[in-house]
Design an enzyme around this catalytic site. Sequence first.
Site, PDB file in Angstrom:
ATOM      1  N   ASP A 181       0.796  -1.215   0.000  1.00 19.78           N
ATOM      2  CA  ASP A 181       0.000   0.000   0.000  1.00 19.78           C
ATOM      3  C   ASP A 181       0.833   1.271   0.000  1.00 19.78           C
ATOM      4  OD1 ASP A 181       0.752  -0.921   2.540  1.00 19.78           O
ATOM      5  OD2 ASP A 181      -0.818   0.195   3.555  1.00 19.78           O
TER       6      ASP A 181
ATOM      7  N   GLU B  92      -0.525  -2.321   5.145  1.00 19.86           N
ATOM      8  CA  GLU B  92       0.426  -2.248   6.268  1.00 19.86           C
ATOM      9  C   GLU B  92       0.336  -0.901   6.968  1.00 19.86           C
ATOM     10  OE1 GLU B  92       3.640  -1.208   8.633  1.00 19.86           O
ATOM     11  OE2 GLU B  92       3.406  -0.279   6.666  1.00 19.86           O
TER      12      GLU B  92
END
Length: 429
Positions: A100, A166
């Site tokens: 991400d 994350e």
Amino acid sequence: MRKLTALWALLPLYAGAQTGTVTAFDKPVAAVKDQVIAWRRQIHQHPELSNREFKTAALVAEQLKSFGLEVQTGVGKTGVVAILKGGKPGPVIALRADMDALPVFERPDIPFKSTDSAEYLGQKVPVMHACGHDSHIAILLGTAKVLAQMKAQVPGTVKFIFQPAEEGTPGTEEGGAPLMIKEGVMDNPKVEAIFGLHINSQTPIGQVKYKSGATMASSDWFTIKVKGKQTHGSQPWNGIDPIAVSAQIIEGLQNIVSRQMELTKAPVVITVGKIHSGLRPNIIPEETIMEGTIRTLDSRMQAQVHERIKLTAAKIAEASGATAETSIDTKTKVTFNDPALVQRMLPSIEAAAGKANVTAADWTTGAEDFSFYGDKAPAFFFFLGGMPLNQDPAKAAPHHTPDFYIDDSRLDVGVKIFCQLVFDYAKTK
């Protein structure tokens, strides 16, 4: 003679950790290096926020399938897991990369600069890979390609985990490592050890830093709601000012750090990053809301800090006739590198990167949800340099900032390390 020659040809592969040579990986890693850089730049130019990594996941899955691996998509919402069953018996180990990006505007004027935007909590925001997860994806894709080419020689089974979210999920959504673990990523087959890396913008390219034991901090997010009594701004004695009480609480939180915690044991950080109260400058409002983060590197200290924050806020508010309610949400645990695993596998990292390029580091108050994998299997998380050579680390932009920048010319070092770990782990049992 043919049998002897064949055995001699394989010898460098298994001698790597002992002699410091990595000749078995040199050619396949060199061959994939340009592709790794290209993957990284493609992903960098088109970043996606947490739990929204749809195009990134599709690219990852497509590549992994082209390598001939078993691929599962939609794990933990947008995660991708690939399995390589080696040609030799051995353990099951996992390698992890996060996918991400962040709601950050990218300032460096590079050819593959991100100009993308997305919706985040109801707002349109710029999106940037301001933490280097694009590099992690590319490195793990490169590792998967190399190991797939060497499948007959790979001992045991390798799980390649491409994890979403994350950086934390939007709102109350589930995601990240906890959701992937909940959905069985560390089982079927059961993982015996897991490894991960993180690029670092303030460490020179090609260098590796690690720490045994507690490595990265736990991350807790807290909210403190202070309720007072609304009144006219010209008559504070007729009300209870929650803003003044909040100011005292903020100071009290720092006294927890400086006067109540044993900082020689492990560091503690308490930061109030957001405060909201009131609508007009001549009205003392009824409520103030503060939000912040707690970072600790010891689980017992983490619990102590939680209790002291709640007590400090409540008692300071009570002294002024106000009330304070504190809620704390644990985002990550302490990232803990299993000391036995570190000692066992450090020679492999030194063999791949060069011993002179590998150094022990201090712990960091940054956090990583890689920490949750350590509950399921021994874990080892280390840092790979991404700072251009000859740059002053003090002047290198930190992670999560608009000026974040990495030199991607030595991402092959990460590929070499992962490959070396896969082969050597089986040998050192």
